[in-house]
Design an enzyme around this catalytic site. Structure first.
Site, PDB file in Angstrom:
ATOM      1  N   ASP A  72      52.021-108.170  12.388  1.00 29.32           N
ATOM      2  CA  ASP A  72      51.603-107.905  11.014  1.00 29.32           C
ATOM      3  C   ASP A  72      50.122-107.558  10.982  1.00 29.32           C
ATOM      4  O   ASP A  72      49.341-108.013  11.823  1.00 29.32           O
ATOM      5  CB  ASP A  72      51.912-109.083  10.102  1.00 29.32           C
ATOM      6  CG  ASP A  72      51.158-110.349  10.464  1.00 29.32           C
ATOM      7  OD1 ASP A  72      51.115-110.683  11.662  1.00 29.32           O
ATOM      8  OD2 ASP A  72      50.602-111.010   9.557  1.00 29.32           O
ATOM      9  N   GLU A 112      50.801-113.835  10.745  1.00 28.06           N
ATOM     10  CA  GLU A 112      49.523-114.432  11.127  1.00 28.06           C
ATOM     11  C   GLU A 112      48.415-114.068  10.151  1.00 28.06           C
ATOM     12  O   GLU A 112      47.519-114.864   9.885  1.00 28.06           O
ATOM     13  CB  GLU A 112      49.138-113.987  12.542  1.00 28.06           C
ATOM     14  CG  GLU A 112      48.044-114.815  13.199  1.00 28.06           C
ATOM     15  CD  GLU A 112      46.637-114.338  12.876  1.00 28.06           C
ATOM     16  OE1 GLU A 112      45.675-115.067  13.182  1.00 28.06           O
ATOM     17  OE2 GLU A 112      46.486-113.227  12.314  1.00 28.06           O
TER      18      GLU A 112
END
Length: 389
Positions: A74, A144
């Site tokens: 991500d 994250e």
């Protein structure tokens, strides 16, 4: 023919995986790793009040030693896309640099780790070691850059429930400051988020004797909590630091004394504290400053971001040696910076962070020199070779 870390990273960049969207990045990794013989699992985790997150765990080999590469696909939003020299999800090379959101943080690190693993397996007939021993895995999350609730913590727990264990981990976060090979992260400070709430009695400003203004008490407590250092630092960490980040009374009326005032804060703390001990220290200092006049309460956000540090030894020496062989630099062993998913991994096995240079991460025109991708892949290959000897 060696695997191409530039091509792998470019393919990952072309997946618009803005947190927590998968964006095709895990699908690409699943296809690539399955083709190399990895067993791949895709897991979606749920949490009330948080978005669902898809994660990936891939492993080749069934016994030890077990080395895992960890990371996240991500990325943060690209911002104003017209401000970019090249489109943020194009994965194009210009002037010897690969552009795109996530090039540094941290699709580049994942691309290099995958390329290194593919090369290592190719040299061993598709096995971590020629005798069939050992395991290599990838632990890849999708949140994250968000609140890190449905990613690495739950993926680690799921792997443990399957009875699997890790011996060591390399997290490919951008650890270097100026040049590839200058810094390894061997630890991180802890992080504690909280709210300080002071309650008074609402009333008209013309009749202050009929009210109790909580802002007065809040200011007193803020001054007390920030007036004295939490500590003077430790052997491996700088002093702990408390910073208030917002103050709010929710009051839109100028002639009204509010009934409540709140302040939000964060503490980055070193290994002289635990989460519980730090909470007790804050409460004791606030109670002393409040006396009998100030009615206060702390509310702490759920946190497992404690302090961790990896002891220096054969594993860290091996990583330092691989870096020195490729770059000619001896990296600093650092505990600086913010938090990362290493804080979760450290509860399962020793973990070091080593990836690319972090100067352009989260910026417009995030980019990485092609030569750094090649060099980082070489470092990871050397680590794999040394680890499985």
């Amino acid at each position: 023919m060696p695997a191409d870390p530039v091509a792998i990273t470019a393919d990952l960049i072309r997946c618009p995986s803005v947190t927590p969207a998968e964006g095709g990045a895990l699908t690409f990794l699943e296809k690539t790793l399955k083709a190399a013989g990895f067993t791949v699992h895709r897991k979606v985790f749920h949490e009330p009040g948080a978005e669902d997150v898809e994660n990936l765990y891939a492993r080749i080999g069934t016994n030890g030693p077990h080395l895992t590469f960890a990371g996240h696909t991500d990325v943060v939003p690209p911002g104003e896309e017209t401000a970019w020299t090249l489109p943020p999800f194009s994965g194009e090379v210009k002037g010897g640099e690969l552009y795109g959101r996530g090039a540094v943080d941290m699709k580049g690190g994942i691309g290099c780790a995958v390329a290194a693993a593919l090369d290592h397996l190719a040299g061993n007939g598709g096995k971590p070691q020629k005798d069939g021993k050992g395991s290599i895995s990838f632990l890849i999350t999708g949140d994250e850059e968000s609140i890190a609730v449905n990613g690495t913590p739950k993926l680690l727990s799921w792997v443990a429930e399957m009875g699997e264990t890790f011996d060591h981990c390399i997290l490919g976060e951008p650890s270097n400051v100026n040049e590839l090979g200058d810094t390894i992260k061997i630890g991180r400070r802890g992080s504690l988020n909280g709210h300080l709430i002071v309650r008074g009695r609402q009333g008209h400003v013309a009749y202050p004797h009929r009210a109790v203004n909580p802002i007065r008490g809040l200011v007193r407590l803020i001054e007390a909590l920030q007036g004295e250092p939490l500590d003077t630092g430790s052997e491996l960490f700088p002093p702990s630091h408390l910073e208030f980040t917002s103050v709010d009374v929710g009051n839109k009326t100028v002639n009204l004394i509010p009934g409540e005032a709140r302040a939000r804060f964060n503490i980055r703390f070193n290994d002289r504290h635990t989460l519980d001990g730090l909470k007790e220290l804050l409460h004791a200092r606030a109670k002393k400053a409040a006396g009998a006049e100030v009615n206060f309460e702390f509310m702490f956000e759920p946190s497992n971001a404690g302090v961790f540090v990896v002891k220096q030894g054969p594993f860290t020496d091996m990583v330092v040696g691989a870096i020195s062989e490729v770059t000619g630099r001896k990296p600093d062993l650092s505990t600086s910076g913010g938090t990362s998913d290493a804080r979760f991994i450290a509860a399962y096995c020793p973990v070091v962070e080593f990836g690319l240079v972090g100067q352009t991460m989260h910026q417009v025109d995030e980019r990485v020199p092609v030569k750094d991708l090649t060099a980082l892949t070489g470092i990871y290959r050397r680590i794999l070779g040394a680890y499985f000897k």
